[in-house]
Design a protein around this motif. Sequence first.
Motif, PDB file in Angstrom:
ATOM      1  N   MET A   1       0.843  -1.200   0.000  1.00 47.13           N
ATOM      2  CA  MET A   1       0.000   0.000   0.000  1.00 47.13           C
ATOM      3  C   MET A   1       0.870   1.239   0.000  1.00 47.13           C
ATOM      4  SD  MET A   1      -2.945   1.059   2.760  1.00 47.13           S
ATOM      5  CE  MET A   1      -3.825   2.608   2.601  1.00 47.13           C
ATOM      6  N   PRO A   2       0.499   2.292  -0.742  1.00 42.58           N
ATOM      7  CA  PRO A   2       1.304   3.511  -0.730  1.00 42.58           C
ATOM      8  C   PRO A   2       1.429   4.079   0.673  1.00 42.58           C
ATOM      9  CG  PRO A   2      -0.333   3.574  -2.481  1.00 42.58           C
ATOM     10  CD  PRO A   2      -0.641   2.384  -1.653  1.00 42.58           C
ATOM     11  N   ASP A   3       2.628   4.560   1.011  1.00 46.35           N
ATOM     12  CA  ASP A   3       2.837   5.115   2.336  1.00 46.35           C
ATOM     13  C   ASP A   3       2.610   6.618   2.327  1.00 46.35           C
ATOM     14  OD1 ASP A   3       5.092   6.271   1.229  1.00 46.35           O
ATOM     15  OD2 ASP A   3       6.450   4.732   2.013  1.00 46.35           O
ATOM     16  N   SER A   4       2.960   7.255   3.427  1.00 41.74           N
ATOM     17  CA  SER A   4       2.692   8.688   3.565  1.00 41.74           C
ATOM     18  C   SER A   4       3.485   9.543   2.595  1.00 41.74           C
ATOM     19  CB  SER A   4       3.021   9.137   4.996  1.00 41.74           C
ATOM     20  OG  SER A   4       4.378   8.855   5.306  1.00 41.74           O
ATOM     21  N   ALA A   5       4.502   8.931   1.949  1.00 35.03           N
ATOM     22  CA  ALA A   5       5.275   9.693   0.964  1.00 35.03           C
ATOM     23  C   ALA A   5       4.590   9.699  -0.395  1.00 35.03           C
ATOM     24  CB  ALA A   5       6.676   9.110   0.828  1.00 35.03           C
ATOM     25  N   GLY A   6       3.397   9.092  -0.481  1.00 33.24           N
ATOM     26  CA  GLY A   6       2.677   9.072  -1.743  1.00 33.24           C
ATOM     27  C   GLY A   6       1.903  10.357  -1.954  1.00 33.24           C
ATOM     28  N   SER A   7       0.560  10.282  -1.977  1.00 31.72           N
ATOM     29  CA  SER A   7      -0.240  11.482  -2.178  1.00 31.72           C
ATOM     30  C   SER A   7      -1.668  11.156  -1.829  1.00 31.72           C
ATOM     31  CB  SER A   7      -0.136  11.934  -3.632  1.00 31.72           C
ATOM     32  OG  SER A   7      -0.815  11.022  -4.476  1.00 31.72           O
ATOM     33  N   ASP A   8      -2.538  12.170  -1.908  1.00 34.20           N
ATOM     34  CA  ASP A   8      -3.966  11.967  -1.696  1.00 34.20           C
ATOM     35  C   ASP A   8      -4.687  11.673  -3.003  1.00 34.20           C
ATOM     36  OD1 ASP A   8      -3.688  12.453   1.019  1.00 34.20           O
ATOM     37  OD2 ASP A   8      -3.914  14.622   0.763  1.00 34.20           O
ATOM     38  N   ARG A   9      -3.968  11.483  -4.061  1.00 37.89           N
ATOM     39  CA  ARG A   9      -4.579  11.210  -5.360  1.00 37.89           C
ATOM     40  C   ARG A   9      -5.147   9.790  -5.388  1.00 37.89           C
ATOM     41  NH1 ARG A   9      -0.862  13.379 -10.236  1.00 37.89           N
ATOM     42  NH2 ARG A   9      -0.873  15.602  -9.756  1.00 37.89           N
ATOM     43  N   PRO A  10      -6.134   9.518  -6.256  1.00 33.65           N
ATOM     44  CA  PRO A  10      -6.605   8.140  -6.428  1.00 33.65           C
ATOM     45  C   PRO A  10      -5.445   7.250  -6.880  1.00 33.65           C
ATOM     46  CG  PRO A  10      -8.066   9.708  -7.528  1.00 33.65           C
ATOM     47  CD  PRO A  10      -6.861  10.478  -7.112  1.00 33.65           C
ATOM     48  N   VAL A  11      -5.330   6.088  -6.265  1.00 35.13           N
ATOM     49  CA  VAL A  11      -4.225   5.191  -6.581  1.00 35.13           C
ATOM     50  C   VAL A  11      -4.644   4.270  -7.719  1.00 35.13           C
ATOM     51  CG1 VAL A  11      -2.643   3.440  -5.708  1.00 35.13           C
ATOM     52  CG2 VAL A  11      -3.413   5.297  -4.197  1.00 35.13           C
ATOM     53  N   ILE A  12      -3.861   4.298  -8.782  1.00 36.99           N
ATOM     54  CA  ILE A  12      -4.098   3.445  -9.951  1.00 36.99           C
ATOM     55  C   ILE A  12      -2.994   2.396  -9.988  1.00 36.99           C
ATOM     56  CG2 ILE A  12      -4.443   3.334 -12.435  1.00 36.99           C
ATOM     57  CD1 ILE A  12      -6.509   5.065 -10.895  1.00 36.99           C
ATOM     58  N   GLY A  13      -3.372   1.143  -9.842  1.00 36.96           N
ATOM     59  CA  GLY A  13      -2.388   0.072  -9.876  1.00 36.96           C
ATOM     60  C   GLY A  13      -1.862  -0.158 -11.279  1.00 36.96           C
ATOM     61  N   ALA A  26      -0.843  12.507 -15.148  1.00 29.03           N
ATOM     62  CA  ALA A  26      -1.455  13.677 -15.784  1.00 29.03           C
ATOM     63  C   ALA A  26      -2.965  13.693 -15.576  1.00 29.03           C
ATOM     64  CB  ALA A  26      -1.134  13.692 -17.272  1.00 29.03           C
ATOM     65  N   ALA A  27      -3.545  12.506 -15.358  1.00 30.72           N
ATOM     66  CA  ALA A  27      -4.981  12.406 -15.114  1.00 30.72           C
ATOM     67  C   ALA A  27      -5.321  12.503 -13.630  1.00 30.72           C
ATOM     68  CB  ALA A  27      -5.522  11.099 -15.685  1.00 30.72           C
ATOM     69  N   GLY A  28      -4.362  12.917 -12.827  1.00 32.52           N
ATOM     70  CA  GLY A  28      -4.632  13.125 -11.412  1.00 32.52           C
ATOM     71  C   GLY A  28      -4.500  11.899 -10.550  1.00 32.52           C
ATOM     72  N   GLY A  29      -3.926  10.812 -11.086  1.00 34.30           N
ATOM     73  CA  GLY A  29      -3.771   9.587 -10.324  1.00 34.30           C
ATOM     74  C   GLY A  29      -2.376   9.403  -9.777  1.00 34.30           C
TER      75      GLY A  29
END
Length: 371
Positions: A1-13, A26-29
Amino acid sequence: MPDSAGSDRPVIGVVGGDVPVEIIEAAGGHAFRLSGADRPAGAEAVRLLGAAVDSVAHSILDSILTGEAGFLRGLVVSRDSQAALRLFYVLRMLAQQGRAVPDVHLVDLLHLPRASTRDYNAGQLAEMADTVAGWTGTGLTPQNLYTARKLRAELAAALRTVRARRAAGAVTGATALRVYTLAQTRTPAGCLASMDAGLGATRSRPDPDSASEGPAEGRCRVFLTGSTVDQVSVYDRLEAAGLFVAGEDHNWGDPVADLWDTPAEVTDLPTAYAEIAGHRLHAGPMAQTSGLAERARYSADRVRRCGASVVLSVGRDHDPAPGWDRPGLIRELGSHARVVRLPVAAHIWSADELGTAVELLIREDCEATAP
């Protein structure tokens, strides 16, 4: 799972090494490449995919079935292996049955050096962009895509510096693989920040003289080829045994540094998709997507560049590509480096398999170059 260094963006696997993640960004993911877990897959995942499938696909499906990948908004699968393709069809079937699986999209990039291939791939990227935009609720614009590509190009430059420092002996193979993993699981900004914090002058010019004082001093330099290794623990244990993993040609390692180039600023999305598709055609041949002769020349060149004296050809069960690649690589290398073969059952290496690898790599009297 993405950690706190990721983002609040929707996660796309992402499954596979052939998905242009800059389009997702570019699509906000937040693009997050899935790897195998450090445990065997459950019985249901094996049954659904069939036993004769690469263990990484079993492991990824298992993480979805158990809910561990429940943070995904959607999943983009690249058609760069039969295992990945089968995973796509199984997930689509499960969705039709009402199972709790992420939305899934297949991107099918071809790798023939032709203008028609580039045009076909650009169309595939446009379809992928539309799908991801529907998942995230953020439509792509030429400016957003340019910004995402520019940031990925900056990350690629930093990764090439890590690769150069590793070849100079100043960065361990395990450290490099951790960085490449971050580049495929964190946002570019998050990865760059982690590299600055963890590696100090990562983006400074490599010092060729640092090899005499770095982690490679006095160690056998090893190059990994064959089945993808997505477990940093494998590199940790090889290097703990006194080896130095100087490079690799699998798509979790050194080739990641060549995936993104500096973009031209364009005013329309089709032109940008065509540029991305064109770059991908020349970003380095992967085992799953290139001809044998081209692959052998590429791998032999990478062996020489990193100064390896021995090549470990890893062949995982149900992954035939290493067996096809090895004879050509042996011919290309000649007497420059020994090539030793290591069959492993799954992406998680047993203690016996690791011990065999170390023994093969430190022996100089074995018949190592037999195909």
